[in-house]
Design an enzyme around this catalytic site. Structure first.
Site, short mmCIF file in Angstrom:
data_model
loop_
_atom_site.label_atom_id
_atom_site.label_comp_id
_atom_site.label_asym_id
_atom_site.label_seq_id
_atom_site.Cartn_x
_atom_site.Cartn_y
_atom_site.Cartn_z
N ASP A 39 0.89 -1.33 -0.05
CA ASP A 39 -0.16 -0.07 -0.05
C ASP A 39 1.05 1.14 0.12
O ASP A 39 1.77 1.32 0.50
CB ASP A 39 -0.96 -0.06 1.16
CG ASP A 39 -1.73 1.25 1.18
OD1 ASP A 39 -2.66 1.40 0.46
OD2 ASP A 39 -1.79 2.10 2.53
N GLU A 68 1.10 -0.38 -5.06
CA GLU A 68 0.47 0.44 -5.26
C GLU A 68 1.25 1.89 -5.41
O GLU A 68 1.70 2.61 -4.29
CB GLU A 68 -0.71 0.72 -4.56
CG GLU A 68 -1.66 1.75 -4.59
CD GLU A 68 -2.35 2.41 -3.43
OE1 GLU A 68 -3.23 3.02 -3.50
OE2 GLU A 68 -1.80 2.16 -2.29
#
Length: 711
Positions: A392, A443
């Site tokens: 993330d 990401e």
């Protein structure tokens, strides 16, 4: 006053084993000491003989002593509390350290790849060995339901300058609740959950829970062998889902039946699980982790999660989990200021805090912190057979000025977080080395070069990267009124300029269906359900034909009408009754797209430019795209009409003459379209789009058609 007693009473002793337990005095006598908080009387039974009454110390009444004039081999304490409750207890302070010299060295170097087997709480020899890294602490104790949460009962010893504290406590077993009680340098008491806990109480409770090593019998050997044999070029269709809201109230064991059946039916190759690591605040969706080594306890225990993953593997479905190594929350009982000072976070707030999320940022340059995170990645892959980590917010890690006005440059004056770069390289290289076939997915929302390049070539070493540019541009395009799309044609074509610069995943993720953004369905500008459904179908067909792995968030596979909300389950009623016919059609199309994606070799060439060729990228007037996908001699032509007007007698060039068989038409009645299906294309020797052969076809409004050349 005895200095040692004073430090024990204030919970500031680094070496309680030097005071407590049995110690020879050099004159033939032995003194035995024990802390028994709240005891009315304590006796010690030595070498199986008669009990010897112990005397409370005047300076510290909870500390009892006895001196005998003979050799002490074995002994136990016989303790009586108020009300007559009595127990015979073994002495925790007889044992050698449970963390060895080699373990301490590797931790200090940041190279202990199985950290979870050393630190934390481990059931061993009829008790539990507790250990924790708290380098700035003046003293550390274990508190729990086994000692009345009394911070004076079980002080730990510090192991040299390693920052590690440890103690083995007898008669404690799996299921015990505990925390570490830390005395800071200025005397403040902090009760902290174990950073290495492998199970934690569900929120709002905050204690850690002792678990025994798992003896789960895995049945996924065939899957793991397959995973190790295939590369990143394998087709991958990912179903992203939030554990708590896919079907509200389901446990890991229930999901092992319902989710497996559903994902198999739709033809996905992988699931990506949100919220696997323990987090107290459910609306954070699992992105504010407090226990990095503990599975989310809301849905079952660690072996229940193993059962879910095992069931998915046996069904041929891979499992990716969200992993959050960039930042962590400031909850006072968790990692933040763990021992009273910056420990896991960077000490300078210009690097150690993330203002957007109100969280701390890990100190990636500190060996022990880097070790904590790299070992955590391995923990999930080894202990839970996780197949991939979706990392993330990578951009927030890479840039020192990410979302900051006040920031601290690196040693060269630049904005790059060099410590984070080295951490990501180490993590990726280690996971790929230790867990063959495992994936790491970034990401990453910027143009940082070489995100998916190997570390040996100077890259970050990720397997895949989310294509955020494709996602933003294509969604901007598709939500425009078809009458105005021709003025923004570049939004739907620009992604091919850089499509092969990295190994990409095309994500329609949870972030795109919350906070007022709508859903795929509600983004479509049409007023009627018929047109909305047609637009969703054509967009999904475009996505599945575009180079890159596929990721679709739960509910978008049928065009859910309402935004996702983690507090409730999906709107499965969208699929019911006559009103649900269009949603059932989208679901049927998603299933067929997955089948074709895996069966048509041409669609699997995601990372090589020779796998793609434009037929016409510039027909903005008609809002039509057409291109070829190819692999190993197999060719597939894709034509998509993004306009609201049917294109009659539309000519496209084709690279080879012959019959091109239609394999997909999103206007087919099986997808609740109008059924305007023309069948196969037969080429004519008329040049078009720079190709010698061509064919004429009809393309209904908001429709995609795929054709393959018959061999």
């Amino acid at each position: 006053m005895n200095h040692d007693y004073h430090r024990l009473a204030e919970r500031r002793h680094h070496a309680p084993h030097d005071v407590l337990g049995a110690h020879e005095n050099g004159d033939g006598t032995t003194t035995i000491r024990t802390v028994q908080c709240g005891a009315e009387s304590v006796a010690v039974r030595i070498n199986g003989g008669e009990p010897v009454q112990m005397v409370p110390a005047e300076e510290y009444p909870a500390l009892f002593t006895a001196t005998v004039d003979y050799f002490v081999d074995t002994y136990n304490f016989e303790v009586t509390w108020a009300g007559g409750t009595a127990a015979t207890l073994e002495d925790p302070y007889r044992r050698l350290p449970t963390v060895g010299d080699l373990d301490r060295y590797l931790i200090g170097e940041g190279r202990h790849e199985e950290l979870w087997k050393v630190l934390g709480a481990h059931v061993v020899d009829g008790g539990v060995a507790f250990s924790v890294w708290a380098p700035h602490a003046a003293g550390v104790s274990v508190i729990g339901d086994f000692n009345g949460w009394n911070a004076n009962q079980h002080p730990l010893r510090a192991l040299g300058s390693s920052g590690i504290w440890e103690l083995w406590i007898p008669s404690v077993s799996a299921g015990a609740h505990y925390k570490f009680s830390i005395t800071t340098g200025d005397g403040v008491r902090l009760d902290k959950a174990d950073p290495m806990a492998r199970l934690a109480e569900p929120a709002p409770a905050t204690a850690s829970i002792v678990v025994a090593d798992s003896d789960y019998a895995w049945g996924d050997d065939e899957w793991l062998a397959h995973r190790a044999a295939v590369g990143v070029d394998e087709t991958m269709s990912i179903y992203e889902m939030h554990l708590g809201s896919w079907r509200k109230g389901r446990s890991y064991r229930e999901l092992a039946v319902e989710l497996v059946e559903y994902v198999q039916e739709l033809g996905y190759t992988h699931v990506e699980l949100m919220g696997v690591s323990e987090h107290p605040f459910e609306p954070s969706w699992g992105y504010q982790v407090t226990s990095y080594y503990a599975p989310n306890n809301r849905y079952g225990g660690p072996d229940d999660l193993r059962y879910l993953i095992d069931s998915l593997h046996r069904a041929g479905i891979g499992v990716i989990m969200d992993w959050v190594p960039g930042h962590f929350p400031k909850d006072g009982w968790a990692l933040g200021r763990f021992d009273g000072e910056a420990c896991y976070e960077h000490p300078d707030p210009r690097r150690g805090e993330q203002p957007d999320w109100g969280t701390y940022v890990f100190d990636f340059g500190r060996n022990e912190v880097r070790n904590f995170l790299v070992a955590n990645a391995l923990y999930w892959c080894k202990e839970f057979h996780i197949d991939g980590l979706r990392v993330d917010a990578v951009a927030s890690m890479l840039y020192l000025d990410y979302s900051r006005d006040d920031w601290l440059p690196n040693q060269y004056g630049g904005r790059e977080n060099l410590d984070a770069v080295e951490f990501l390289k180490e993590m990726n290289a280690t996971v790929h080395r230790e867990c063959p076939g495992s994936l790491t997915i970034a990401e990453e929302s910027t143009s940082w070069p070489g995100v998916t390049a190997p570390t040996s070539e100077g890259g970050l070493g990720f397997s895949l990267k989310w294509n955020m540019g494709w996602m933003h541009d294509s969604l901007e395009y598709i939500q425009r009124d078809p009458a105005y799309r021709s003025y923004h044609h570049n939004e739907i074509t620009f992604s091919m300029v850089y499509a092969y610069s990295e190994n990409y995943v095309l994500p329609i993720s949870h972030d795109e269906v919350v906070h007022g953004k709508g859903t795929l369905w509600s983004r479509m500008p049409a007023g009627s359900a018929w047109d909305k459904a047609a637009m969703v179908r054509s967009y999904l067909a475009f996505m599945w034909a575009h180079p890159g792995k596929k990721l679709l968030f739960q509910g978008q596979e049928w065009g859910q009408t309402e935004e996702w909300n983690e507090s409730r389950g999906l709107d499965w009623h969208d699929l019911e009754g006559w009103e649900g016919e269009f949603h059932r059609g989208i679901s049927a199309l998603t299933s067929q797209l997955n089948k074709l994606y895996h069966s048509e070799l041409a669609l699997g060439q995601d990372h090589a430019p020779e796998g793609f060729q434009w037929i016409a990228s510039d027909d903005s007037t008609n809002n039509v795209l057409s291109f070829i996908r190819r692999h190993r001699g197999r060719e597939l032509a894709c034509v998509i009409n993004f306009s609201g007007t049917t294109q009659e007698n539309y000519r496209i060039g084709l690279p080879q003459a012959g019959t091109w068989r239609e394999v997909l038409n999103t206007d087919d009645v099986q997808y609740e379209g109008a059924g305007r299906v023309n069948g196969d294309l037969h080429t004519e020797p008329t040049g078009s789009h720079g190709m010698e052969a061509s064919a004429v076809l009809q393309i209904p409004a908001h429709t995609a058609r795929w054709f393959v050349l018959e061999s």
